[in-house]
Design a protein around this motif. Structure first.
Motif, PDB file in Angstrom:
ATOM      1  N   LEU A  37       0.786  -1.254   0.134  1.00 47.58           N
ATOM      2  CA  LEU A  37      -0.040   0.056  -0.127  1.00 47.58           C
ATOM      3  C   LEU A  37       0.772   1.370  -0.208  1.00 47.58           C
ATOM      4  N   ASP A  38       1.994   1.452   0.697  1.00 44.95           N
ATOM      5  CA  ASP A  38       2.878   2.402   0.523  1.00 44.95           C
ATOM      6  C   ASP A  38       3.349   2.826  -0.928  1.00 44.95           C
ATOM      7  N   ARG A  39       3.600   1.535  -1.563  1.00 46.87           N
ATOM      8  CA  ARG A  39       4.064   1.615  -2.903  1.00 46.87           C
ATOM      9  C   ARG A  39       2.908   2.097  -3.913  1.00 46.87           C
ATOM     10  N   LEU A  40       2.016   1.720  -3.553  1.00 48.05           N
ATOM     11  CA  LEU A  40       0.632   2.005  -4.186  1.00 48.05           C
ATOM     12  C   LEU A  40       0.166   3.495  -4.099  1.00 48.05           C
ATOM     13  N   ARG A  41       0.295   4.158  -2.762  1.00 49.01           N
ATOM     14  CA  ARG A  41       0.265   5.569  -2.599  1.00 49.01           C
ATOM     15  C   ARG A  41       1.345   6.368  -3.344  1.00 49.01           C
ATOM     16  N   ASP A  42       2.458   5.787  -3.264  1.00 47.48           N
ATOM     17  CA  ASP A  42       3.538   6.689  -4.192  1.00 47.48           C
ATOM     18  C   ASP A  42       3.345   6.532  -5.733  1.00 47.48           C
ATOM     19  N   LEU A  43       3.169   5.475  -6.161  1.00 46.10           N
ATOM     20  CA  LEU A  43       3.008   5.326  -7.374  1.00 46.10           C
ATOM     21  C   LEU A  43       1.527   6.332  -8.012  1.00 46.10           C
TER      22      LEU A  43
ATOM     23  N   LEU B  54      -2.937  -1.693 -12.548  1.00 51.54           N
ATOM     24  CA  LEU B  54      -2.901  -3.105 -12.697  1.00 51.54           C
ATOM     25  C   LEU B  54      -1.628  -3.598 -13.351  1.00 51.54           C
ATOM     26  N   THR B  55      -0.884  -2.547 -13.908  1.00 54.69           N
ATOM     27  CA  THR B  55       0.573  -2.911 -14.695  1.00 54.69           C
ATOM     28  C   THR B  55       1.495  -3.589 -13.355  1.00 54.69           C
ATOM     29  N   GLU B  56       1.212  -2.980 -12.364  1.00 55.67           N
ATOM     30  CA  GLU B  56       2.115  -3.380 -11.039  1.00 55.67           C
ATOM     31  C   GLU B  56       1.565  -4.367 -10.465  1.00 55.67           C
ATOM     32  N   TRP B  57       0.137  -4.461 -10.324  1.00 57.00           N
ATOM     33  CA  TRP B  57      -0.339  -5.771  -9.623  1.00 57.00           C
ATOM     34  C   TRP B  57      -1.750  -6.119 -10.267  1.00 57.00           C
ATOM     35  N   PRO B  58      -1.203  -6.909 -11.404  1.00 57.52           N
ATOM     36  CA  PRO B  58      -2.221  -7.555 -12.396  1.00 57.52           C
ATOM     37  C   PRO B  58      -2.975  -8.721 -11.809  1.00 57.52           C
ATOM     38  N   ASP B  59      -2.737  -9.100 -10.755  1.00 57.80           N
ATOM     39  CA  ASP B  59      -3.889 -10.231  -9.982  1.00 57.80           C
ATOM     40  C   ASP B  59      -4.829  -9.525  -9.019  1.00 57.80           C
ATOM     41  N   ALA B  60      -4.385  -8.314  -8.656  1.00 57.82           N
ATOM     42  CA  ALA B  60      -5.175  -7.627  -7.753  1.00 57.82           C
ATOM     43  C   ALA B  60      -6.669  -7.099  -8.310  1.00 57.82           C
ATOM     44  N   ASP B  61      -7.658  -6.919  -7.473  1.00 59.00           N
ATOM     45  CA  ASP B  61      -8.904  -6.510  -7.905  1.00 59.00           C
ATOM     46  C   ASP B  61      -9.022  -4.998  -8.432  1.00 59.00           C
ATOM     47  N   PRO B  62      -9.360  -4.750  -9.713  1.00 62.63           N
ATOM     48  CA  PRO B  62      -9.216  -3.295 -10.261  1.00 62.63           C
ATOM     49  C   PRO B  62      -9.855  -2.367  -9.394  1.00 62.63           C
ATOM     50  N   GLN B  63     -10.983  -2.765  -9.044  1.00 65.25           N
ATOM     51  CA  GLN B  63     -11.892  -1.562  -8.251  1.00 65.25           C
ATOM     52  C   GLN B  63     -11.141  -1.266  -6.724  1.00 65.25           C
TER      53      GLN B  63
END
Length: 383
Positions: free
Chosen positions: A126-132, A152-161
């Motif tokens: 989540l820290d990286r998600l926030r920074d990106l 999604l390019t960083e975490w393709p298996d995660a839920d998009p929403q």
């Protein structure tokens, strides 16, 4: 030696729903239109509910003397007010200062919302998600779809929403103009409040000041009322800390109500003129117990499921729902559906208020199309 008897404090005065309603209407600028600037009104009201783009304009029309939609639009374009998710996890129009202070205050609610989506965020830093996300939206305003696709390019298996919700919860994202500007259209595009406003968010403030502001705009009110309005929890200790500065009352159910000592509390028989409120107006959502403006017999009648209608207040209480139609070249029309029968005097007053709305909020009297006010018995507008 005489023994002094202990004297107990006088019981708190009981305020009826009608008395509570008059107090709130006065503070919400709905007993009489205020000669106040748009920015001062937005600040005094601690923001305007803005889940849709047009309601803030109608909220201000109902409250301000001589209001014109261009005044709020100009503030939005000048970045002096913004649209941002704050109270109750919903979009509000706030002054720039409030956007930078209230958003950190309600982060607790954003954290709760984020936990709902944790199953879709397994393996996501989540820290990286926030920074990106911050870097991406500060490079240029981005749509929610663009943010999802980037993450999604960083975490393709995660839920998009879940990814886009996480970005919204972790960052103070504002909707940039022209979204929300009267007379213009624009899709939702987001950047951070700090980037849009050119200054940092405030540190997380103590809630004390916001409690006092809430009471000034919505009081008298209970702890539960404010928690419902803000989407926060554990405010009892804050009210107790502020108790020496406040006065207390009880409602007819015995619930303790707090208020500012010098705040206006008009007589419950003070005349309350009709007002046309948009869906999700402040005064309709400012309390857990809404009987001060919505009679128990009409609970839920100004909305069906997730669909909310405009509300007409008459004598200070919900009495009808309304809709504005401005289709094609036809006359602009306000349709009023009574939830209880109007008296002849009430119908005349409601008609005059509707005509004022048509004059200011449409081109009905300036483009030759005329205007019309219609009354009808209650039928769901969507049927």
């Amino acid at each position: 030696m005489a023994v002094k008897k202990k004297t107990s404090a006088a019981p708190a005065a009981v305020l009826s729903p009608r008395a509570l309603g008059r107090a709130t209407l006065e503070r919400q600028l709905l007993l009489r239109r205020a000669a106040m600037s748009v920015e001062d009104a937005v600040r005094h009201l601690v923001g305007l509910q803005a889940q849709n783009t047009r309601p803030p304009y109608f909220q201000l029309f109902a409250r301000l003397e001589g209001f014109e939609p261009a005044r709020l639009a100009a503030l939005m374009e000048a970045r002096e007010v913004v649209r941002i998710v704050t109270l109750r996890s919903t979009i509000h129009t706030h002054t720039a200062d409030d956007a930078l202070t209230l958003r950190p205050l309600v982060q607790e609610a954003r954290d709760r919302e984020l936990r709902i989506f944790r199953k879709g965020l397994v393996g996501v830093d989540l820290d990286r998600l926030r920074d990106l996300s911050r870097a991406y939206v500060e490079e240029a305003p981005r749509t929610p779809k663009e943010i999802r696709e980037k993450l999604l390019t960083e975490w393709p298996d995660a839920d998009p929403q879940a990814l886009s919700t996480a970005a919204r919860c972790l960052l103070p994202l504002v909707q940039v103009t022209p979204r929300g500007v009267w007379g213009e259209s624009g899709q939702v595009a987001l950047t951070t409040a700090e980037h849009w406003l050119g200054r940092p968010s405030a540190p997380v403030p103590a809630p004390d000041g916001t409690v006092l502001r809430y009471l000034a705009a919505f009081g008298p009110a209970s702890v539960k009322d404010m928690q419902s309005w803000a989407g926060l929890t554990r405010l009892r200790e804050v009210f107790d800390r502020l108790r020496p500065q406040l006065v207390t009352f009880r409602d007819e159910n015995g619930v303790e109500l707090f208020d500012l000592p010098d705040a206006p509390r008009p007589d419950e028989d003070t005349p309350a003129p009709p007002r046309f409120l948009p869906e999700f107006d402040n005064v309709l959502l400012g309390h857990a117990d809404r009987t001060r403006v919505i009679p128990p017999s009409l609970k839920g009648r100004n909305g069906v499921g997730n669909q909310a209608y405009g509300s007409v207040l008459a004598d200070g209480f919900l009495a009808a729902i309304w809709r504005l139609d401005t289709v094609g070249g036809a006359p602009a029309t306000v349709t009023v559906q009574e939830l209880r029968p109007f008296t002849a005097a009430e119908r005349d007053a409601v008609t005059n208020e509707a005509l004022g709305l048509l004059t200011v909020m449409t081109k009905a009297t300036t483009d030759g199309n005329g205007h019309d006010v219609r009354f009808a018995p209650f039928v769901d507008f969507d049927r």
